[in-house]
Design a protein around this motif. Structure first.
Motif, PDB file in Angstrom:
ATOM      1  N   LEU A 216       0.827  -1.132  -0.082  1.00 41.59           N
ATOM      2  CA  LEU A 216       0.028  -0.096  -0.116  1.00 41.59           C
ATOM      3  C   LEU A 216       0.681   0.969   0.148  1.00 41.59           C
ATOM      4  CD1 LEU A 216      -2.748  -1.084   2.479  1.00 41.59           C
ATOM      5  CD2 LEU A 216      -3.142  -0.498   0.001  1.00 41.59           C
ATOM      6  N   LYS A 217       1.955   1.149   0.884  1.00 44.83           N
ATOM      7  CA  LYS A 217       2.875   2.363   1.162  1.00 44.83           C
ATOM      8  C   LYS A 217       3.521   2.778  -0.556  1.00 44.83           C
ATOM      9  CE  LYS A 217       7.049   2.445   2.706  1.00 44.83           C
ATOM     10  NZ  LYS A 217       8.304   2.730   3.520  1.00 44.83           N
ATOM     11  N   ILE A 218       3.946   1.569  -1.326  1.00 50.00           N
ATOM     12  CA  ILE A 218       4.245   1.746  -2.594  1.00 50.00           C
ATOM     13  C   ILE A 218       3.031   2.403  -3.403  1.00 50.00           C
ATOM     14  CG2 ILE A 218       5.108   0.581  -4.829  1.00 50.00           C
ATOM     15  CD1 ILE A 218       6.761  -1.235  -2.987  1.00 50.00           C
ATOM     16  N   PHE A 219       1.806   2.063  -3.561  1.00 47.70           N
ATOM     17  CA  PHE A 219       1.017   2.512  -4.187  1.00 47.70           C
ATOM     18  C   PHE A 219       0.676   4.161  -3.866  1.00 47.70           C
ATOM     19  CE2 PHE A 219      -0.198  -2.046  -5.123  1.00 47.70           C
ATOM     20  CZ  PHE A 219      -0.126  -1.852  -6.493  1.00 47.70           C
ATOM     21  N   ILE A 220       0.614   4.146  -2.654  1.00 45.30           N
ATOM     22  CA  ILE A 220       0.518   5.503  -2.164  1.00 45.30           C
ATOM     23  C   ILE A 220       1.646   6.430  -2.732  1.00 45.30           C
ATOM     24  CG2 ILE A 220       0.481   7.181   0.100  1.00 45.30           C
ATOM     25  CD1 ILE A 220      -1.001   4.899   1.434  1.00 45.30           C
ATOM     26  N   ILE A 221       2.677   6.161  -2.598  1.00 45.76           N
ATOM     27  CA  ILE A 221       4.004   6.872  -3.250  1.00 45.76           C
ATOM     28  C   ILE A 221       3.794   7.210  -4.440  1.00 45.76           C
ATOM     29  CG2 ILE A 221       6.599   6.860  -3.655  1.00 45.76           C
ATOM     30  CD1 ILE A 221       6.769   5.477  -0.786  1.00 45.76           C
ATOM     31  N   LEU A 222       3.723   6.122  -5.261  1.00 46.35           N
ATOM     32  CA  LEU A 222       3.514   6.258  -6.939  1.00 46.35           C
ATOM     33  C   LEU A 222       2.240   7.276  -7.225  1.00 46.35           C
ATOM     34  CD1 LEU A 222       4.435   2.740  -7.799  1.00 46.35           C
ATOM     35  CD2 LEU A 222       5.693   4.744  -8.025  1.00 46.35           C
ATOM     36  N   GLY A 223       1.141   7.058  -6.553  1.00 46.93           N
ATOM     37  CA  GLY A 223      -0.048   7.665  -6.709  1.00 46.93           C
ATOM     38  C   GLY A 223       0.319   9.295  -6.482  1.00 46.93           C
ATOM     39  N   ILE A 224       0.820   9.614  -5.321  1.00 47.04           N
ATOM     40  CA  ILE A 224       1.193  10.844  -4.887  1.00 47.04           C
ATOM     41  C   ILE A 224       2.292  11.524  -5.953  1.00 47.04           C
ATOM     42  CG2 ILE A 224       2.040  12.585  -3.309  1.00 47.04           C
ATOM     43  CD1 ILE A 224       0.389  10.900  -1.159  1.00 47.04           C
ATOM     44  N   ASN A 225       3.135  10.838  -6.398  1.00 48.73           N
ATOM     45  CA  ASN A 225       4.317  11.123  -7.538  1.00 48.73           C
ATOM     46  C   ASN A 225       3.525  11.753  -8.721  1.00 48.73           C
ATOM     47  OD1 ASN A 225       6.596  10.399  -6.159  1.00 48.73           O
ATOM     48  ND2 ASN A 225       6.900   8.601  -7.245  1.00 48.73           N
ATOM     49  N   GLY A 226       2.487  10.888  -9.205  1.00 51.05           N
ATOM     50  CA  GLY A 226       1.856  11.236 -10.360  1.00 51.05           C
ATOM     51  C   GLY A 226       1.032  12.652 -10.047  1.00 51.05           C
ATOM     52  N   LEU A 227       0.345  12.729  -8.872  1.00 54.84           N
ATOM     53  CA  LEU A 227      -0.417  13.665  -8.553  1.00 54.84           C
ATOM     54  C   LEU A 227       0.578  15.117  -8.484  1.00 54.84           C
ATOM     55  CD1 LEU A 227      -2.816  15.091  -7.590  1.00 54.84           C
ATOM     56  CD2 LEU A 227      -2.403  14.393  -5.250  1.00 54.84           C
ATOM     57  N   CYS A 228       1.618  14.898  -7.819  1.00 57.33           N
ATOM     58  CA  CYS A 228       2.376  16.095  -7.753  1.00 57.33           C
ATOM     59  C   CYS A 228       3.201  16.509  -9.112  1.00 57.33           C
ATOM     60  CB  CYS A 228       3.656  15.782  -6.861  1.00 57.33           C
ATOM     61  SG  CYS A 228       3.283  15.604  -5.310  1.00 57.33           S
ATOM     62  N   ALA A 229       3.291  15.456  -9.999  1.00 58.99           N
ATOM     63  CA  ALA A 229       3.746  15.715 -11.322  1.00 58.99           C
ATOM     64  C   ALA A 229       2.860  16.560 -12.244  1.00 58.99           C
ATOM     65  CB  ALA A 229       4.091  14.608 -12.057  1.00 58.99           C
ATOM     66  N   TYR A 230       1.410  15.962 -11.763  1.00 56.88           N
ATOM     67  CA  TYR A 230       0.345  17.037 -12.669  1.00 56.88           C
ATOM     68  C   TYR A 230       0.175  18.410 -11.932  1.00 56.88           C
ATOM     69  CZ  TYR A 230      -4.340  17.945 -14.284  1.00 56.88           C
ATOM     70  OH  TYR A 230      -5.387  18.402 -14.759  1.00 56.88           O
ATOM     71  N   ALA A 231       0.510  18.649 -10.752  1.00 55.45           N
ATOM     72  CA  ALA A 231       0.478  19.872 -10.020  1.00 55.45           C
ATOM     73  C   ALA A 231       1.595  20.661 -10.708  1.00 55.45           C
ATOM     74  CB  ALA A 231       0.474  19.720  -8.683  1.00 55.45           C
TER      75      ALA A 231
ATOM     76  N   ALA B 222       2.268  13.996 -18.029  1.00 49.97           N
ATOM     77  CA  ALA B 222       3.280  14.391 -17.134  1.00 49.97           C
ATOM     78  C   ALA B 222       3.502  13.530 -15.892  1.00 49.97           C
ATOM     79  CB  ALA B 222       3.458  15.868 -16.738  1.00 49.97           C
ATOM     80  N   SER B 223       2.142  13.346 -15.441  1.00 45.46           N
ATOM     81  CA  SER B 223       1.708  12.610 -14.364  1.00 45.46           C
ATOM     82  C   SER B 223       2.246  10.898 -14.718  1.00 45.46           C
ATOM     83  CB  SER B 223       0.147  12.549 -14.113  1.00 45.46           C
ATOM     84  OG  SER B 223      -0.097  11.591 -12.980  1.00 45.46           O
ATOM     85  N   ILE B 224       2.006  10.543 -15.888  1.00 45.32           N
ATOM     86  CA  ILE B 224       2.341   9.200 -16.248  1.00 45.32           C
ATOM     87  C   ILE B 224       3.861   9.091 -16.220  1.00 45.32           C
ATOM     88  CG2 ILE B 224       2.633   7.605 -18.112  1.00 45.32           C
ATOM     89  CD1 ILE B 224      -0.343   8.514 -18.966  1.00 45.32           C
ATOM     90  N   PHE B 225       4.572  10.065 -16.735  1.00 49.29           N
ATOM     91  CA  PHE B 225       6.118   9.969 -16.749  1.00 49.29           C
ATOM     92  C   PHE B 225       6.722   9.946 -15.063  1.00 49.29           C
ATOM     93  CE2 PHE B 225       5.745  10.686 -21.239  1.00 49.29           C
ATOM     94  CZ  PHE B 225       6.815  10.331 -21.851  1.00 49.29           C
TER      95      PHE B 225
END
Length: 199
Positions: A116-131, A146-149
């Motif tokens: 779950l921690k991995i999915f949270i980290i990757l999900g927030i990575n995508g959200l922060c890249a989107y921002a 950008a979020s995908i990358f």
């Protein structure tokens, strides 16, 4: 006045929809690069390399937190001990342990908490890249790319499977330019402080 409220309500709705879309896309990408872990989240542990050592460190820190919770130490002594939990036998990212890993462990146990921690980290990575992209680009679809990358890139995949989760966590690196730009645009002390704390 009501027109201003309506504008704010529409803006918040738009931000919410964009946030949900970015998180959903990042989660789908995370599920793809870790497949089939999402289907077996409570059976396998995502990763490799020094994973056994990291899981042992987490276990050690969890034991220390549990011991502190039943000790006779006063609140200040417990706080000091928690802040210095990385002392022996291994140092570690104690903020990760206190704010993310331990709560997830209490909630879901091993191996689910780590996955779950991995999915949270990757999900927030995508959200922060989107921002970050949204700060400089008007095209929402370009921001989703950008979020995908941010999720699916060789560095993240290599460190994810080499158990280098500290390198996979890109949130602050991605947020800093956006917050620095905001501070420059607003020119307020609070916006500057937020950018500084992120750095």
């Amino acid at each position: 006045m009501s027109e201003n409220k309506e504008h704010k309500r529409r803006w918040l709705g738009s931000v919410l929809v964009e946030t949900i879309a970015a998180v959903a896309l990042a989660t789908a990408c995370a599920a793809t690069i870790t497949w089939p872990a999402i289907m077996n989240i409570n059976e396998v542990v995502i990763g490799g390399g020094e994973l056994g050592g990291w899981l042992w460190r987490y276990w050690w820190h969890f034991m220390e937190i549990d011991a502190l919770s039943v000790s006779d130490a006063n609140l200040w002594a417990s706080f000091e001990a928690m802040i210095s939990l990385g002392r022996y036998p291994e140092t570690g990212n104690i903020l990760d342990v206190l704010l993310l890993s331990y709560p997830l462990q209490v909630f879901s146990g091993l191996p689910t908490h780590y996955n779950l921690k991995i999915f949270i980290i990757l999900g927030i990575n995508g959200l922060c890249a989107y921002a970050l992209a949204r700060t400089f680009v008007t095209s929402r679809s370009a921001c989703l790319v950008a979020s995908i990358f941010a999720v699916v890139n060789p560095l993240v995949i290599q460190d994810l499977y080499g158990s280098g989760l500290r390198q996979v966590l890109l949130w602050w690196v991605l947020l800093f330019p956006a917050l620095l730009h905001r501070a420059n645009r607003l020119g307020t002390a609070s916006s500057g402080a937020l950018a500084g704390v992120t750095l």
